[in-house]
Design an enzyme around this catalytic site. Structure first.
Site, PDB file in Angstrom:
ATOM      1  N   ASN A  81      19.634 -37.732 -80.050  1.00 29.65           N
ATOM      2  CA  ASN A  81      20.917 -37.236 -79.522  1.00 29.65           C
ATOM      3  C   ASN A  81      20.840 -36.826 -78.055  1.00 29.65           C
ATOM      4  O   ASN A  81      21.773 -36.218 -77.525  1.00 29.65           O
ATOM      5  CB  ASN A  81      21.473 -36.102 -80.396  1.00 29.65           C
ATOM      6  CG  ASN A  81      20.553 -34.889 -80.451  1.00 29.65           C
ATOM      7  OD1 ASN A  81      19.767 -34.660 -79.547  1.00 29.65           O
ATOM      8  ND2 ASN A  81      20.683 -34.105 -81.512  1.00 29.65           N
ATOM      9  N   ARG A 134      13.910 -33.535 -72.316  1.00 28.96           N
ATOM     10  CA  ARG A 134      14.645 -34.795 -72.474  1.00 28.96           C
ATOM     11  C   ARG A 134      16.080 -34.676 -71.953  1.00 28.96           C
ATOM     12  O   ARG A 134      16.533 -35.493 -71.152  1.00 28.96           O
ATOM     13  CB  ARG A 134      14.654 -35.193 -73.965  1.00 28.96           C
ATOM     14  CG  ARG A 134      13.325 -35.685 -74.473  1.00 28.96           C
ATOM     15  CD  ARG A 134      13.360 -35.855 -75.967  1.00 28.96           C
ATOM     16  NE  ARG A 134      13.484 -34.576 -76.621  1.00 28.96           N
ATOM     17  CZ  ARG A 134      12.492 -33.935 -77.223  1.00 28.96           C
ATOM     18  NH1 ARG A 134      11.309 -34.493 -77.285  1.00 28.96           N
ATOM     19  NH2 ARG A 134      12.678 -32.762 -77.777  1.00 28.96           N
ATOM     20  N   ASP A 154      11.195 -25.137 -64.774  1.00 28.80           N
ATOM     21  CA  ASP A 154      10.581 -25.400 -66.077  1.00 28.80           C
ATOM     22  C   ASP A 154       9.090 -25.175 -65.903  1.00 28.80           C
ATOM     23  O   ASP A 154       8.426 -25.919 -65.186  1.00 28.80           O
ATOM     24  CB  ASP A 154      10.856 -26.854 -66.514  1.00 28.80           C
ATOM     25  CG  ASP A 154      10.373 -27.131 -67.940  1.00 28.80           C
ATOM     26  OD1 ASP A 154       9.317 -26.596 -68.330  1.00 28.80           O
ATOM     27  OD2 ASP A 154      11.063 -27.885 -68.657  1.00 28.80           O
ATOM     28  N   THR A 186      16.779 -25.352 -72.482  1.00 34.56           N
ATOM     29  CA  THR A 186      15.518 -24.975 -73.130  1.00 34.56           C
ATOM     30  C   THR A 186      15.772 -24.845 -74.630  1.00 34.56           C
ATOM     31  O   THR A 186      16.921 -24.739 -75.057  1.00 34.56           O
ATOM     32  CB  THR A 186      15.035 -23.601 -72.625  1.00 34.56           C
ATOM     33  OG1 THR A 186      15.953 -22.616 -73.107  1.00 34.56           O
ATOM     34  CG2 THR A 186      14.954 -23.532 -71.115  1.00 34.56           C
ATOM     35  N   CYS A 213      24.878 -25.812 -73.080  1.00 39.35           N
ATOM     36  CA  CYS A 213      25.043 -26.806 -74.153  1.00 39.35           C
ATOM     37  C   CYS A 213      23.728 -26.902 -74.921  1.00 39.35           C
ATOM     38  O   CYS A 213      23.436 -27.925 -75.541  1.00 39.35           O
ATOM     39  CB  CYS A 213      25.422 -28.169 -73.590  1.00 39.35           C
ATOM     40  SG  CYS A 213      27.101 -28.226 -72.983  1.00 39.35           S
ATOM     41  N   ALA A 214      22.888 -25.839 -74.835  1.00 37.09           N
ATOM     42  CA  ALA A 214      21.588 -25.879 -75.523  1.00 37.09           C
ATOM     43  C   ALA A 214      21.651 -25.010 -76.777  1.00 37.09           C
ATOM     44  O   ALA A 214      21.846 -25.537 -77.882  1.00 37.09           O
ATOM     45  CB  ALA A 214      20.492 -25.426 -74.578  1.00 37.09           C
ATOM     46  N   ARG A 215      21.521 -23.702 -76.619  1.00 33.74           N
ATOM     47  CA  ARG A 215      21.573 -22.808 -77.769  1.00 33.74           C
ATOM     48  C   ARG A 215      22.232 -21.493 -77.377  1.00 33.74           C
ATOM     49  O   ARG A 215      21.939 -20.937 -76.309  1.00 33.74           O
ATOM     50  CB  ARG A 215      20.156 -22.479 -78.272  1.00 33.74           C
ATOM     51  CG  ARG A 215      19.619 -23.453 -79.292  1.00 33.74           C
ATOM     52  CD  ARG A 215      20.489 -23.487 -80.563  1.00 33.74           C
ATOM     53  NE  ARG A 215      20.088 -24.546 -81.472  1.00 33.74           N
ATOM     54  CZ  ARG A 215      20.478 -25.826 -81.388  1.00 33.74           C
ATOM     55  NH1 ARG A 215      21.286 -26.224 -80.444  1.00 33.74           N
ATOM     56  NH2 ARG A 215      20.073 -26.707 -82.274  1.00 33.74           N
ATOM     57  N   GLN A 243      26.582 -16.617 -82.496  1.00 36.40           N
ATOM     58  CA  GLN A 243      27.031 -16.753 -83.887  1.00 36.40           C
ATOM     59  C   GLN A 243      27.949 -17.952 -83.933  1.00 36.40           C
ATOM     60  O   GLN A 243      28.874 -18.024 -83.131  1.00 36.40           O
ATOM     61  CB  GLN A 243      27.854 -15.536 -84.311  1.00 36.40           C
ATOM     62  CG  GLN A 243      27.085 -14.250 -84.464  1.00 36.40           C
ATOM     63  CD  GLN A 243      26.201 -14.289 -85.696  1.00 36.40           C
ATOM     64  OE1 GLN A 243      26.529 -14.926 -86.698  1.00 36.40           O
ATOM     65  NE2 GLN A 243      25.056 -13.625 -85.600  1.00 36.40           N
ATOM     66  N   HIS A 262      30.136 -26.730 -80.677  1.00 34.97           N
ATOM     67  CA  HIS A 262      28.803 -27.340 -80.857  1.00 34.97           C
ATOM     68  C   HIS A 262      28.917 -28.854 -81.067  1.00 34.97           C
ATOM     69  O   HIS A 262      28.522 -29.392 -82.104  1.00 34.97           O
ATOM     70  CB  HIS A 262      28.075 -26.679 -82.045  1.00 34.97           C
ATOM     71  CG  HIS A 262      26.596 -26.853 -82.000  1.00 34.97           C
ATOM     72  ND1 HIS A 262      25.709 -25.909 -82.476  1.00 34.97           N
ATOM     73  CD2 HIS A 262      25.801 -27.860 -81.542  1.00 34.97           C
ATOM     74  CE1 HIS A 262      24.466 -26.326 -82.321  1.00 34.97           C
ATOM     75  NE2 HIS A 262      24.493 -27.518 -81.765  1.00 34.97           N
ATOM     76  N   LEU A 263      29.444 -29.496 -80.036  1.00 35.42           N
ATOM     77  CA  LEU A 263      29.715 -30.941 -80.157  1.00 35.42           C
ATOM     78  C   LEU A 263      28.693 -31.819 -79.436  1.00 35.42           C
ATOM     79  O   LEU A 263      28.855 -33.040 -79.411  1.00 35.42           O
ATOM     80  CB  LEU A 263      31.108 -31.255 -79.571  1.00 35.42           C
ATOM     81  CG  LEU A 263      32.315 -30.711 -80.322  1.00 35.42           C
ATOM     82  CD1 LEU A 263      33.608 -31.183 -79.656  1.00 35.42           C
ATOM     83  CD2 LEU A 263      32.292 -31.159 -81.782  1.00 35.42           C
ATOM     84  N   GLY A 264      27.672 -31.199 -78.829  1.00 31.69           N
ATOM     85  CA  GLY A 264      26.729 -31.967 -78.012  1.00 31.69           C
ATOM     86  C   GLY A 264      26.211 -33.228 -78.681  1.00 31.69           C
ATOM     87  O   GLY A 264      26.084 -34.282 -78.051  1.00 31.69           O
ATOM     88  N   ALA A 265      25.900 -33.118 -79.966  1.00 30.95           N
ATOM     89  CA  ALA A 265      25.300 -34.266 -80.668  1.00 30.95           C
ATOM     90  C   ALA A 265      26.321 -35.014 -81.506  1.00 30.95           C
ATOM     91  O   ALA A 265      25.967 -35.944 -82.231  1.00 30.95           O
ATOM     92  CB  ALA A 265      24.169 -33.768 -81.558  1.00 30.95           C
TER      93      ALA A 265
END
Ligand SMILES: NC(=O)C1=CN([C@@H]2O[C@H](COP(=O)(O)OP(=O)(O)OC[C@H]3O[C@@H](n4cnc5c(N)ncnc54)[C@H](O)[C@@H]3O)[C@@H](O)[C@H]2O)C=CC1
Ligand SMILES: O=C(O)C(=O)COP(=O)(O)O
Length: 510
Positions: A81, A134, A154, A186, A213-215, A243, A262-265
Site C-alpha cells: 500500500n 517506503r 530519519d 514513521t 497520514c501515518a499513525r 482513537q 484512515h483512507l491511506g491504503a
C-alpha cells in the site's frame, strides 16, 4: 485473498472477532487490517493460533510481544500500500494548501466566494519529512516533481540513499525550524508517540502546515489545539487519529483541519496488493516454506531457506539431544559453525537449535519465533562463533552447553543425500543418526559389554535397530549409542544401570 480461496486446505471465516467468540479457539491463522485490536486477551482465547497476518503495514494494533511469547508468527504486507499511502498524503497536501475541502463545501452550499479560498503554491516550498522509509521516500519523489525542496529527518537514513533520492538529511530540530510543510511517516512506537508535541511544535515556523497520514498520536492531538487557536499552525491534514473513529474530537471543529477516515491504503490496487501478499505468505507458512515479511522472525528468502533447511533440522536435533543429556539447569549455550554452514544465515539455525534445546524444558510452545525470548526469561544466554575446525567433514555444527558443574559438547554434520550425523558426543568421536528412540550408555571399556546390554534389552523385548560404540582410549571411558524400535521404560534403564562397569544410562528422544 484469491490464493487462500484457491487452497483446499484453508477454510475462511470472515467475521469480526466479537462475532466469532464461540469459534476463536479453533483458528490456526488470523488476518486483520488496522481496526482489529489483537490484544493479549484475544490471543488467550485463541490457543490454536500459529500466525497473524496484517494486510497492511502498521502492526501497532497487534500485541507483537504477546504473540512472540506464544510462538505466534506475525507477518505484514510491507509494500503493497506504499504508493496509495504516498498518493493520499500528496492529495492531502494539495487539498490543505489550496483549501479544497472547505471550498468544496462552500460551493455545494450554493456560495461563490473566491476571495475566501486563496491558497499557497507547493512550488518552491520546503517540505519536511519525518520518517523516510517506503512511504516517506515516495512522497519525496512526488514533492520533487512539484518543485519542492525536501528536508528529511530519519535517524536510520544513510547519506547514499538520501543523495540518490535528491533529499537533504537534517536533525529533527532543523526540519522543524525550516519546513513550510511537515509530514510524518514513521511507525507509532514509544519513541515516536507525541513526537510533535508542545515542545517541538513551538520550534516550527509560524504558518506551518502539518500532515499525519501515518499513525494517530505521532502528532499529539491535544498539544495541537493551542497552536491552531493562535494561528501558529496554518492548517493540519489528518488521515489517522489517536482513537479511531475520533468521535466528537475538538480538532474537528477547526475549519483549517481537514480529515479523512484512515483512507491511506483504501484503494482497489492497495487492497488487492496487501491481501495477495499476506495470503501468499500465509500459504508459504503452512507449507513449511519461509515467510519473508515476518515482524518477529529474521527475514529469510526462498534461496537462503533452501540452503539452510538441512542445518535447521540438524540444529534442532543437537539442541534437543543436548537438553536431555544435560538434564540440569544450564546457563549458557555456545554454538560454533565450521565449513560450508558458516557462510549461511546462521541466526536462523541458532534459533532452531535453541528451540530444540528449550522444548523438553518448557511447558508452553517454543519455536524459532519465541526461542530467544524464552531463553532470556530462563536466564539462558547463547552465542555464535565461527571456526575452521570441521573434523574432516564439509560442515560441522558444535554445541557446548554450560551447566552448573558440567559442560557438554555435541557436534553434528549434515551429509547431502544421506542425512544428519552426530560425530562427537561428550568428548568421544562417534557416528549416529539423531533420530528416534536413542539410548546413551557410558561404561568402562571392557570386553563383553555389548553382549550384556543386548541381553538385558532382549529380556525386556526391546529390539536394537543400530548400535554405535566409541571410546576415548582403550580400556578407558567408552560409550554406546543405541537406536531402539521403541522407547524404553524406567525398569529397563534400572536393569541396564545395574550391569557392572556401566556408569550412566540415559534415554534420549530425537
Ligand atoms: N494511513 C494509512 O492508511 C497508512 C499508514 N501507514 C503508516 O505509515 C507509516 C510508514 O510506513 P512505511 O513507510 O511503509 O514504513 P517504513 O518502515 O518503510 O518507514 C518508516 C521509517 O520511519 C523511520 N523511523 C523510525 N523511528 C523514527 C524516529 N523516531 N524518527 C524518525 N524516523 C523514524 C524508520 O527509519 C523508517 O525509515 C507507518 O506508521 C504505517 O503504519 C502505512 C500505510 C497506510
Ligand atoms: O497499512 C497501514 O499501516 C495502514 O494504516 C492501513 O490500514 P488499513 O489496512 O487500511 O486499516
Amino acid at each position: 485473498m484469491a490464493p487462500l480461496c484457491a487452497s483446499a486446505q484453508i477454510d475462511i471465516v470472515q467475521k469480526k472477532t466479537t462475532e466469532a467468540e464461540e469459534e476463536l479457539h479453533t483458528f490456526d491463522a488470523l488476518l486483520v487490517r488496522s481496526a482489529t485490536k489483537v490484544t493479549e486477551e484475544l490471543l488467550e482465547k485463541m490457543p490454536n493460533l500459529k500466525i497473524i497476518g496484517r494486510a497492511g503495514v502498521g502492526v501497532d494494533n497487534i500485541d507483537v510481544d504477546a504473540a512472540t511469547k506464544r510462538g505466534i508468527v506475525v507477518i505484514n504486507a510491507p509494500n503493497g500500500n506504499t504508493i496509495s499511502a504516498a498518493e493520499h498524503t500528496f492529495a492531502m497536501m494539495a487539498a490543505l494548501v489550496r483549501r479544497i475541502p472547505q471550498a468544496h463545501i462552500s460551493v455545494k452550499s450554493r456560495e461563490w466566494n473566491r476571495s475566501a479560498f486563496v491558497g499557497n503554491e507547493l512550488f518552491g516550498k520546503k517540505l519536511g519529512i519525518i520518517g523516510f522509509g517506503r512511504i516517506g521516500s515516495e512522497v519525496a519523489k512526488r514533492a520533487r516533481a512539484f518543485g519542492m525542496s525536501v528536508h528529511v529527518y530519519d535517524p536510520f537514513l544513510t547519506k547514499e540513499r538520501a543523495e540518490k533520492l535528491g533529499v537533504s538529511i537534517h536533525s529533527l530540530d532543523e526540519v522543524l525550524t525550516v519546513a513550510d510543510i511537515i509530514t510524518v511517516h514513521t511507525p507509532l512506537t514509544k519513541e515516536t508517540r507525541g513526537l510533535l508535541g508542545t515542545e517541538n511544535l513551538a520550534k516550527t515556523k509560524k504558518g506551518v502546515y502539518l500532515i499525519n497520514c501515518a499513525r494517530g498520536g505521532i502528532i499529539d492531538e491535544q498539544a495541537l489545539i493551542p497552536f491552531l487557536e493562535s494561528g501558529h499552525v496554518a492548517g493540519v491534514a489528518l488521515d489517522v487519529f489517536e482513537q479511531e473513529p475520533p468521535g466528537d474530537h475538538p480538532l474537528l471543529a477547526f475549519d483549517n483541519v481537514i480529515v479523512t477516515p484512515h483512507l491511506g491504503a483504501s484503494t482497489v490496487e492497495a487492497q488487492l496488493n496487501v491481501a495477495t501478499q499476506v495470503a501468499e505468505e500465509l500459504l508459504h507458512f503452512f507449507e513449511g516454506r519461509p515467510v519473508t515479511s515476518s515482524i518477529n522472525l529474521p527475514a529469510l528468502s526462498k534461496d537462503v531457506y533452501e540452503k539452510i533447511q538441512a542445518f535447521y533440522h540438524l540444529g534442532q536435533k543437537l539442541g534437543l539431544i543436548a537438553s536431555q543429556f544435560m538434564n540440569i539447569p544450564v546457563q549458557e549455550l555456545s554454538v560454533t559453525y565450521a565449513g560450508t554452514v558458516a557462510d549461511l544465515e546462521t541466526t536462523y539455525i541458532t534459533r532452531s537449535l535453541l528451540a530444540g534445546f528449550l522444548r523438553p524444558r518448557v511447558a508452553s510452545t517454543v519455536n524459532e519465533v519465541n526461542a530467544a525470548m524464552v531463553a532470556k526469561e530462563r536466564g539462558i544466554t547463547y552465542g555464535e562463533k565461527f571456526s575452521d575446525e570441521t573434523h574432516g567433514y564439509a560442515n560441522c555444527i558444535s554445541l557446548t552447553v554450560h551447566g552448573e558443574n558440567k559442560t557438554f559438547t555435541i557436534k553434528g554434520t549434515h551429509v547431502p543425500n544421506y542425512g544428519d550425523r552426530i560425530v562427537h558426543f561428550d568428548g568421544v568421536a562417534i557416528d549416529f543418526a539423531p533420530e528416534g528412540h536413542l539410548l546413551y550408555i557410558q561404561h568402562q571399556d571392557r570386553p563383553g559389554m555389548i553382549g550384556k546390554v543386548g541381553n538385558v534389552l532382549g529380556a525386556h523385548d526391546v529390539n536394537i535397530a543400530t548400535m554405535q560404540v566409541g571410546r576415548q582410549e582403550a580400556g578407558g571411558k567408552a560409550m554406546m549409542i543405541l537406536s531402539l524400535d521403541k522407547p524404553v521404560d524406567d525398569e529397563v534403564l534400572q536393569a541396564l544401570a545395574q550391569i557392572d562397569d556401566i556408569e550412566t544410562v540415559k534415554r534420549l528422544e530425537a
